[in-house]
Design a protein around this motif. Structure first.
Motif, PDB file in Angstrom:
ATOM      1  N   LEU A   1       0.835  -1.219   0.003  1.00 18.00           N
ATOM      2  CA  LEU A   1      -0.022  -0.185   0.059  1.00 18.00           C
ATOM      3  C   LEU A   1       1.014   1.358   0.066  1.00 18.00           C
ATOM      4  O   LEU A   1       0.543   2.336  -0.505  1.00 18.00           O
ATOM      5  CB  LEU A   1      -0.837  -0.053   1.313  1.00 18.00           C
ATOM      6  CG  LEU A   1      -2.102  -1.032   1.352  1.00 18.00           C
ATOM      7  CD1 LEU A   1      -2.852  -1.065   2.333  1.00 18.00           C
ATOM      8  CD2 LEU A   1      -3.115  -0.433  -0.010  1.00 18.00           C
ATOM      9  N   GLU A   2       2.111   1.124   0.556  1.00 18.97           N
ATOM     10  CA  GLU A   2       2.925   2.355   0.584  1.00 18.97           C
ATOM     11  C   GLU A   2       3.700   2.703  -0.591  1.00 18.97           C
ATOM     12  O   GLU A   2       4.131   3.673  -1.058  1.00 18.97           O
ATOM     13  CB  GLU A   2       3.959   2.058   1.784  1.00 18.97           C
ATOM     14  CG  GLU A   2       3.295   2.392   3.322  1.00 18.97           C
ATOM     15  CD  GLU A   2       4.301   1.848   4.338  1.00 18.97           C
ATOM     16  OE1 GLU A   2       5.309   1.374   4.012  1.00 18.97           O
ATOM     17  OE2 GLU A   2       3.870   1.992   5.490  1.00 18.97           O
ATOM     18  N   THR A   3       3.651   1.391  -1.423  1.00 21.10           N
ATOM     19  CA  THR A   3       4.137   1.968  -2.834  1.00 21.10           C
ATOM     20  C   THR A   3       3.141   2.602  -3.772  1.00 21.10           C
ATOM     21  O   THR A   3       3.584   2.991  -4.611  1.00 21.10           O
ATOM     22  CB  THR A   3       4.550   0.470  -3.664  1.00 21.10           C
ATOM     23  OG1 THR A   3       3.314  -0.302  -3.795  1.00 21.10           O
ATOM     24  CG2 THR A   3       5.423  -0.379  -2.775  1.00 21.10           C
ATOM     25  N   GLY A   4       1.970   2.721  -3.516  1.00 21.25           N
ATOM     26  CA  GLY A   4       1.272   3.433  -4.223  1.00 21.25           C
ATOM     27  C   GLY A   4      -0.114   2.665  -5.069  1.00 21.25           C
ATOM     28  O   GLY A   4      -0.981   3.097  -5.471  1.00 21.25           O
ATOM     29  N   VAL A   5      -0.030   1.319  -4.488  1.00 16.33           N
ATOM     30  CA  VAL A   5      -1.122   0.575  -4.885  1.00 16.33           C
ATOM     31  C   VAL A   5      -2.267   0.835  -4.401  1.00 16.33           C
ATOM     32  O   VAL A   5      -2.436   1.239  -3.425  1.00 16.33           O
ATOM     33  CB  VAL A   5      -0.922  -1.035  -4.403  1.00 16.33           C
ATOM     34  CG1 VAL A   5      -2.062  -1.952  -4.823  1.00 16.33           C
ATOM     35  CG2 VAL A   5       0.389  -1.615  -5.453  1.00 16.33           C
ATOM     36  N   THR A   6      -3.446   0.925  -5.079  1.00 16.66           N
ATOM     37  CA  THR A   6      -4.661   1.530  -4.606  1.00 16.66           C
ATOM     38  C   THR A   6      -5.228   0.757  -3.624  1.00 16.66           C
ATOM     39  O   THR A   6      -5.620   1.323  -2.679  1.00 16.66           O
ATOM     40  CB  THR A   6      -5.753   1.632  -5.978  1.00 16.66           C
ATOM     41  OG1 THR A   6      -4.930   2.538  -6.843  1.00 16.66           O
ATOM     42  CG2 THR A   6      -6.997   2.498  -5.484  1.00 16.66           C
ATOM     43  N   ARG A   7      -5.350  -0.553  -3.796  1.00 15.31           N
ATOM     44  CA  ARG A   7      -5.957  -1.540  -2.840  1.00 15.31           C
ATOM     45  C   ARG A   7      -5.058  -2.865  -2.976  1.00 15.31           C
ATOM     46  O   ARG A   7      -4.776  -3.290  -3.895  1.00 15.31           O
ATOM     47  CB  ARG A   7      -7.431  -1.681  -2.835  1.00 15.31           C
ATOM     48  CG  ARG A   7      -7.936  -2.443  -3.955  1.00 15.31           C
ATOM     49  CD  ARG A   7      -9.357  -2.485  -4.037  1.00 15.31           C
ATOM     50  NE  ARG A   7     -10.036  -0.933  -4.088  1.00 15.31           N
ATOM     51  CZ  ARG A   7     -10.335  -0.469  -5.310  1.00 15.31           C
ATOM     52  NH1 ARG A   7     -10.129  -1.307  -6.571  1.00 15.31           N
ATOM     53  NH2 ARG A   7     -10.705   0.747  -5.402  1.00 15.31           N
ATOM     54  N   ILE A   8      -5.014  -3.577  -1.827  1.00 15.55           N
ATOM     55  CA  ILE A   8      -4.593  -4.765  -1.754  1.00 15.55           C
ATOM     56  C   ILE A   8      -5.650  -6.098  -1.549  1.00 15.55           C
ATOM     57  O   ILE A   8      -6.658  -5.679  -1.028  1.00 15.55           O
ATOM     58  CB  ILE A   8      -3.551  -4.847  -0.636  1.00 15.55           C
ATOM     59  CG1 ILE A   8      -3.721  -4.291   0.551  1.00 15.55           C
ATOM     60  CG2 ILE A   8      -2.150  -4.446  -0.989  1.00 15.55           C
ATOM     61  CD1 ILE A   8      -4.668  -5.216   1.502  1.00 15.55           C
ATOM     62  N   ILE A   9      -5.532  -7.179  -2.340  1.00 14.58           N
ATOM     63  CA  ILE A   9      -6.335  -8.335  -2.112  1.00 14.58           C
ATOM     64  C   ILE A   9      -5.950  -9.354  -1.082  1.00 14.58           C
ATOM     65  O   ILE A   9      -4.715  -9.820  -1.244  1.00 14.58           O
ATOM     66  CB  ILE A   9      -6.638  -8.804  -3.555  1.00 14.58           C
ATOM     67  CG1 ILE A   9      -6.883  -7.774  -4.600  1.00 14.58           C
ATOM     68  CG2 ILE A   9      -7.693  -9.867  -3.347  1.00 14.58           C
ATOM     69  CD1 ILE A   9      -7.088  -8.273  -5.936  1.00 14.58           C
ATOM     70  N   LEU A  10      -6.522  -9.433  -0.046  1.00 11.81           N
ATOM     71  CA  LEU A  10      -6.122 -10.553   0.895  1.00 11.81           C
ATOM     72  C   LEU A  10      -7.126 -11.578   0.680  1.00 11.81           C
ATOM     73  O   LEU A  10      -8.442 -11.350   0.879  1.00 11.81           O
ATOM     74  CB  LEU A  10      -6.552  -9.916   2.407  1.00 11.81           C
ATOM     75  CG  LEU A  10      -5.619  -8.453   2.668  1.00 11.81           C
ATOM     76  CD1 LEU A  10      -6.100  -7.861   3.854  1.00 11.81           C
ATOM     77  CD2 LEU A  10      -4.327  -8.795   2.386  1.00 11.81           C
TER      78      LEU A  10
ATOM     79  N   VAL B   1      -8.545  -1.854   1.212  1.00 22.11           N
ATOM     80  CA  VAL B   1      -8.834  -3.367   1.476  1.00 22.11           C
ATOM     81  C   VAL B   1      -9.801  -4.131   0.677  1.00 22.11           C
ATOM     82  O   VAL B   1     -10.890  -3.859   0.836  1.00 22.11           O
ATOM     83  CB  VAL B   1      -8.813  -3.561   2.970  1.00 22.11           C
ATOM     84  CG1 VAL B   1      -8.904  -4.880   3.439  1.00 22.11           C
ATOM     85  CG2 VAL B   1      -7.829  -2.645   3.891  1.00 22.11           C
ATOM     86  N   MET B   2      -9.406  -4.988   0.300  1.00 25.48           N
ATOM     87  CA  MET B   2     -10.241  -5.852  -0.459  1.00 25.48           C
ATOM     88  C   MET B   2     -10.045  -7.321  -0.202  1.00 25.48           C
ATOM     89  O   MET B   2      -9.086  -7.997  -0.198  1.00 25.48           O
ATOM     90  CB  MET B   2     -10.156  -5.739  -2.248  1.00 25.48           C
ATOM     91  CG  MET B   2     -10.853  -6.858  -2.945  1.00 25.48           C
ATOM     92  SD  MET B   2     -10.590  -6.719  -4.751  1.00 25.48           S
ATOM     93  CE  MET B   2     -11.496  -5.220  -5.088  1.00 25.48           C
ATOM     94  N   ALA B   3     -11.223  -7.967   0.491  1.00 27.14           N
ATOM     95  CA  ALA B   3     -11.160  -9.415   0.746  1.00 27.14           C
ATOM     96  C   ALA B   3     -11.416 -10.164  -0.538  1.00 27.14           C
ATOM     97  O   ALA B   3     -12.332 -10.263  -1.271  1.00 27.14           O
ATOM     98  CB  ALA B   3     -12.056  -9.650   1.779  1.00 27.14           C
ATOM     99  N   GLY B   4     -10.568 -11.370  -0.653  1.00 29.38           N
ATOM    100  CA  GLY B   4     -10.698 -12.057  -1.708  1.00 29.38           C
ATOM    101  C   GLY B   4     -11.945 -13.351  -1.346  1.00 29.38           C
ATOM    102  O   GLY B   4     -11.297 -13.914  -0.292  1.00 29.38           O
ATOM    103  N   VAL B   5     -12.697 -13.529  -2.276  1.00 28.44           N
ATOM    104  CA  VAL B   5     -13.739 -14.601  -1.847  1.00 28.44           C
ATOM    105  C   VAL B   5     -13.493 -15.657  -3.134  1.00 28.44           C
ATOM    106  O   VAL B   5     -14.144 -15.361  -4.041  1.00 28.44           O
ATOM    107  CB  VAL B   5     -15.054 -14.127  -1.750  1.00 28.44           C
ATOM    108  CG1 VAL B   5     -16.134 -15.441  -1.377  1.00 28.44           C
ATOM    109  CG2 VAL B   5     -15.315 -13.214  -0.541  1.00 28.44           C
TER     110      VAL B   5
END
Length: 236
Positions: A92-101, A124-128
């Motif tokens: 996230l600190e690199t500039g990615v808009t959101r991460i998928i967990l 924050v995006m949760a992966g289903v």
């Protein structure tokens, strides 16, 4: 509805897999060139997956992904091999808009609350990832319970988005299975982005009508089965 062209990276190349199987990879060249192609076609966002990370080498492709974030200037959601809160924070600190967990969210659901509080729910995006109606983890090799129940849990913990991937149809280019999508959207209140099986303009229309926030275009986009401009037009 938003359209997210996929840029999946394996060994420094942009590839597409069939149902997550490494041996099925078809390469499409340099990831930065692919990103520019979709940018030129009108994309305003990308769905990026570090497949080497998903297969256990989270550090691989890091410089390439950072360059992609910097050069494209697009909204980027990133998944693949994020195995700790610290990993997520660094991306996230690199500039990615959101991460998928995905796997991390199943193993440590509280990570969603932690990251949402620090960076904001929208990042924050949760992966289903669903296989036979159950969430699939560890490279889709194991299942861990009902996908709807997990989606509801992730929403309560503060995820800003859900990424629903139907593993049963992913990469097959045979269309979306719309009923599981409708069921998920009816049970949650956060935006749902759908991946897996989007192979024709009619699939985009079906997802838009179902209330999906976005659709990820992968194998069918790269093979030419679906045209990006037509998908974009249908999404509006």
């Amino acid at each position: 509805m938003r359209i997210f062209p996929a840029v999946d990276i394996l060994g420094g190349r942009c590839v597409q897999l069939v149902q997550g199987k490494r041996e099925s990879a078809t390469a499409y060249g340099d990831p930065l060139s692919c990103a520019r192609r979709w940018l030129d076609a009108g994309a305003d966002a990308l769905h990026v997956v570090n497949l080497d990370g998903a297969f256990g080498n989270s550090a691989k492709n890091a410089d390439l992904i950072r360059a992609l974030v910097k050069e494209s200037g697009l909204e980027i959601e990133l998944g693949g091999g994020i195995r700790s809160v610290e990993d997520a924070g660094r991306w996230l600190e690199t500039g990615v808009t959101r991460i998928i967990l995905s796997t991390l969210a199943i193993q440590n659901p509280e990570c969603i609350r932690t990251l949402a509080r620090e960076f904001g729910s929208d990042r924050v995006m949760a992966g289903v990832d669903a296989k036979g109606g159950e969430v699939a983890i560890h490279g889709w090799q194991e299942t861990a319970g009902d996908y709807i129940s997990w989606a509801e849990t992730f929403e309560k913990l503060g995820t800003g988005f859900l990424l629903y991937t139907n593993v049963d149809v992913e990469g097959l280019q045979q269309g979306v299975a719309i009923e599981p999508v409708r069921e998920l959207i009816s049970r949650v209140h956060v935006p749902v982005i759908v991946a897996g099986g989007v192979s024709a303009r009619a699939d985009v229309a079906a997802l838009r009508e179902a209330g999906a926030y976005g659709a990820v275009l992968g194998s069918a986009l790269y093979s030419g089965k679906i045209n990006f401009s037509e998908a974009l037009e249908e999404s509006r």
